[in-house]
Write an enzyme that holds these catalytic residues in place. Structure first.
Site, mmCIF file in Angstrom:
data_model
loop_
_atom_site.group_PDB
_atom_site.id
_atom_site.type_symbol
_atom_site.label_atom_id
_atom_site.label_comp_id
_atom_site.label_asym_id
_atom_site.label_seq_id
_atom_site.Cartn_x
_atom_site.Cartn_y
_atom_site.Cartn_z
ATOM 1 N N TRP A 26 0.826 -1.208 0.000
ATOM 2 C CA TRP A 26 0.000 0.000 0.000
ATOM 3 C C TRP A 26 0.858 1.255 0.000
ATOM 4 C CZ3 TRP A 26 -4.015 -1.914 -1.815
ATOM 5 C CH2 TRP A 26 -4.531 -3.128 -1.365
ATOM 6 N N ASP A 95 -1.148 6.721 6.529
ATOM 7 C CA ASP A 95 -2.320 5.938 6.146
ATOM 8 C C ASP A 95 -2.585 4.952 7.281
ATOM 9 O OD1 ASP A 95 -4.125 4.103 5.161
ATOM 10 O OD2 ASP A 95 -2.878 3.443 3.483
ATOM 11 N N LYS A 119 -12.048 -1.462 7.611
ATOM 12 C CA LYS A 119 -11.491 -2.544 8.425
ATOM 13 C C LYS A 119 -12.087 -2.571 9.835
ATOM 14 C CE LYS A 119 -8.590 -3.426 5.083
ATOM 15 N NZ LYS A 119 -8.837 -4.563 4.178
#
Length: 283
Positions: A26, A95, A119
């Protein structure tokens, strides 16, 4: 969504060069997306070692005229997580999509935090952004309205019609977190859940091999391998038959992965640990 932030942070703040703590796919994707707006480079990286660890702060190499340093707090695919956050002399971006509200965080140590909520906090389609007013003053001029963070700050996040139901759901989860005792209580609960699985891995005499180094292990995503791919396939199939679903590892890494976000119960983690012990004994 969260992936849009890979582009937006660079669009708004990359003017000279952006530094990246590259600890997984990511952060790697964020770096590539931001490169559309200027020079990017790795301040530190664990890519050469299959993203199996979190780099130490004394290995960081920060270039002059770095606009920001970008990091990903938890790496879902490889099962690593920053146990403590670095201190740097330039704006720090993070992030936190996969461990947001799973533990207390000193928010003021960051200049910009964003998190896709899917999540731990709500349905996909919402991104929480926390940004310092002082940083907003440095947003690039001339951006399309929908790419500028200043647009959303100036319009109280309602420049366009927001996903109202998803935001309502985030509100309900926030109340649920308070009912559980807040983030300190959630952190302790999550640590206990993860320990059930890591203790099983560490006590298996090498039958289960954790991907992440012990000092970098994620409390959200427990990644591991079995002795052979054939055994891994058998493990996943038998786990699924026990209603222990989603254990197959990410396609880019393989192996197995237990994602144990806030909503996963201690009982579920105990059930998986019991199955892991039983499966090992049968081989």
């Amino acid at each position: 969504g969260g992936s849009m932030q890979f582009l937006m942070h660079g669009a708004n703040f990359l003017k000279h060069r952006g530094g990246y703590l590259n600890t997984g796919i990511w952060s790697d994707k964020a770096m590539k997306a931001a490169s559309y707006y200027g020079e990017v480079y790795e301040v530190a990286s664990s890519k050469a070692d299959h993203f199996s660890y979190i780099p130490k702060e004394d290995t960081f190499m920060v270039k002059p005229d770095t606009d920001y340093i970008y990091m990903t707090s938890n790496n879902t695919v490889h099962g690593t997580q920053w146990q403590t956050f670095p201190h740097v002399d330039v704006p720090l971006f993070c992030d936190m999509s996969s461990d947001f509200l799973s533990r207390p965080v000193a928010v003021t140590n960051f200049d910009f935090i964003y998190a896709g909520v899917q999540k731990n906090v709500g349905p996909a389609g919402v991104v929480v952004g926390i940004i310092k007013d002082s940083l907003l003053k440095h947003v690039r001029e001339g951006l399309p309205d929908m790419l500028s963070y200043r647009t959303f700050a100036d319009h109280d996040s309602t420049y366009n019609t927001p996903p109202v139901f998803c935001i309502y759901f985030v509100n309900r989860v926030a109340h649920w977190l308070e009912e559980q005792g807040g983030l300190t209580a959630i952190e302790a609960r999550n640590a206990k859940k993860a320990a059930l699985l890591y203790d099983c891995i560490d006590g298996s005499d090498g039958f289960y091999r954790g991907h992440a180094t012990k000092d970098s292990r994620s409390v959200m995503n427990v990644t591991f391998n079995l002795p052979t791919p054939e055994l891994e396939a058998k493990f996943v199939a038998e786990a699924t038959a026990r209603d222990l679903i989603g254990i197959k590892g990410h396609r880019s890494l393989g192996g197995c992965r237990a994602s144990i976000y806030n909503a996963v119960t201690e009982e579920a983690c105990q059930a998986l640990a019991d199955f892991m012990n039983e499966f090992k004994k049968k081989q």
